[in-house]
Every structure is written in C-alpha cells, then in structure tokens.
Design a protein around this motif. Structure first.
Motif, short mmCIF file in Angstrom:
data_model
loop_
_atom_site.label_atom_id
_atom_site.label_comp_id
_atom_site.label_asym_id
_atom_site.label_seq_id
_atom_site.Cartn_x
_atom_site.Cartn_y
_atom_site.Cartn_z
N GLN A 190 -21.59 -37.08 -15.19
CA GLN A 190 -22.70 -38.03 -15.03
C GLN A 190 -24.00 -37.29 -14.72
O GLN A 190 -25.06 -37.62 -15.25
CB GLN A 190 -22.41 -39.02 -13.90
N TRP A 191 -23.92 -36.30 -13.83
CA TRP A 191 -25.11 -35.53 -13.48
C TRP A 191 -25.63 -34.77 -14.70
O TRP A 191 -26.84 -34.67 -14.91
CB TRP A 191 -24.82 -34.58 -12.32
N ASP A 192 -24.72 -34.25 -15.53
CA ASP A 192 -25.14 -33.55 -16.75
C ASP A 192 -25.92 -34.48 -17.67
O ASP A 192 -26.91 -34.07 -18.27
CB ASP A 192 -23.93 -32.97 -17.48
N VAL A 193 -25.50 -35.74 -17.78
CA VAL A 193 -26.24 -36.71 -18.60
C VAL A 193 -27.62 -36.93 -17.99
O VAL A 193 -28.63 -36.98 -18.72
CB VAL A 193 -25.45 -38.04 -18.73
N HIS A 194 -27.71 -37.05 -16.67
CA HIS A 194 -29.01 -37.17 -16.00
C HIS A 194 -29.88 -35.96 -16.35
O HIS A 194 -31.06 -36.11 -16.69
CB HIS A 194 -28.80 -37.27 -14.48
N THR A 226 -34.19 -32.66 -18.97
CA THR A 226 -34.55 -31.45 -19.71
C THR A 226 -35.12 -31.71 -21.09
O THR A 226 -35.68 -30.80 -21.70
CB THR A 226 -33.36 -30.48 -19.84
N VAL A 227 -35.00 -32.93 -21.59
CA VAL A 227 -35.54 -33.20 -22.93
C VAL A 227 -37.01 -32.79 -22.99
O VAL A 227 -37.49 -32.31 -24.01
CB VAL A 227 -35.34 -34.68 -23.34
N GLY A 272 -24.72 -42.81 -29.47
CA GLY A 272 -25.48 -44.03 -29.72
C GLY A 272 -26.57 -44.24 -28.69
O GLY A 272 -27.71 -44.58 -29.03
N ASP A 273 -26.24 -44.01 -27.41
CA ASP A 273 -27.25 -44.13 -26.34
C ASP A 273 -28.42 -43.18 -26.60
O ASP A 273 -29.58 -43.57 -26.45
CB ASP A 273 -26.64 -43.81 -24.97
N ALA A 274 -28.13 -41.95 -26.98
CA ALA A 274 -29.19 -40.97 -27.24
C ALA A 274 -30.05 -41.38 -28.43
O ALA A 274 -31.25 -41.14 -28.45
CB ALA A 274 -28.59 -39.59 -27.46
N LEU A 275 -29.42 -42.03 -29.43
CA LEU A 275 -30.15 -42.48 -30.61
C LEU A 275 -30.86 -43.82 -30.39
O LEU A 275 -31.67 -44.22 -31.22
CB LEU A 275 -29.18 -42.64 -31.79
#
Length: 187
Positions: free
Chosen positions: A87-91, A96-97, A162-165
C-alpha cells in the motif's frame, strides 16, 4: 529505519507499519515532548525511547508515511507487513510521478501545446495541427502499451493498472489484453 523509496528524500517520505491493538488503540511513546506511534516490524514492536512493549501482537497494521498519509488497516498475520508495504509503495508511486522524466516531458509537451494555441498556430494551420496531434497521440498510445506490458511483467493487477489509467479494470483489460507482459526496456 522504515521503508524508503529511491530518489525521494526520506525526511519527507519514510514509510512504516503502525501496530493497532484489538481495541483500536495505537500504542505510542513520548520523547522530547512529542508523541510517536509505535511501529510493528519483523514481528516486534519498535522500541521507542523508554516505551513499553504492549505485550500482545497487533490486531492490524496500518501503513503510514511521515508525510501524514495513512493506508487501509491490514489484519495482522505473517504477511501483513508485506501487504502494508505494498500500500505504501502505491502511495509512493503517486508521489514520485512528479519526479519522473516522463512526467516532466509530458508537462513540457502540454506547455508547448498551450503556447502554440495561444500564439495562433491552431487557427493558422488547424489541419496540420490535427495531424501532428494524431501522430503524437499514437506515439503516446504505444508508450502506454509498453508500460502496461512492464506492469503486467511485474504481475500488477488489472485493477491497479486501470486505476493508473483512470479506467476500470475491465476497460484496462479490454484495451491492453493483447500486450505482452514484458519489460519495456529493450535488452
């Protein structure tokens, strides 16, 4: 030391798993006039300055970041720390984007397009601009497909993709199911 992410200052973003007891209490300890939550790492409560071990395993782990972000509670079991870390990695992917070369290039492209529009290029040669944007759109589409393949090679779910897109997992799967799960970097 908690979880760190390469290229991001750890004083701004350092992750950890906070232990939450069955009654919902997060054990804390005081030091220097400040209170800190106790982390639960590798099956142990982190020793804070003079803190006492609560004596029981947590009921949940709560992924957290020093920036104030909190994730979803994860029921405690031996794999809970990995789930909290994911979960933290997704955060951190969201954070970082803005540090990525591709994000800077996209921002530069958007700025150049806005400048061209404001300077009248769209009005002076609209068909040429449409063709140029169509070619750019196709190129971006192929880059998205390449990175979706890289995401699939890392076994990321269609839901996360899908979330990222900005679409549903079903839509992502329909659009990109034919893309090979392979690293984007040529070998």
């Amino acid at each position: 030391m908690g979880w760190l992410y390469e290229g991001v200052p750890d004083e701004e973003h350092e992750g950890h798993a906070v232990g939450v007891l069955a009654n919902g209490v997060i054990p804390a300890y005081g030091s220097g006039g400040q209170w800190s939550e106790m982390e639960f790492r590798d099956g142990w409560w982190s020793p804070g300055a003079g803190s006492d071990d609560p004596g029981v395993e947590p009921a949940w782990l709560l992924p957290a970041c020093v920036c104030g972000w909190r994730g979803e509670r994860v029921g405690y079991d031996p794999q809970a720390e990995d789930t909290a870390r994911a979960q933290w990695d997704v955060h951190m992917d969201d954070v970082t984007v803005y540090f990525l070369t591709v994000a800077k290039a996209a921002e530069a492209l958007a700025g150049a397009l806005e400048t061209a529009r404001k300077e009248g290029e769209y009005d002076a040669r609209p068909l040429a601009v449409v063709k140029a944007l169509r070619v750019t759109q196709a190129r971006i589409g192929s880059e998205i497909a390449a990175v979706v393949g890289a995401a699939r090679a890392k076994e990321l779910s269609w839901e996360l993709i899908g979330d990222a897109l900005g679409v549903t997992r079903q839509t992502a799967h329909e659009r990109y199911r034919e893309v090979a799960a392979a690293p984007a970097r040529p070998e």
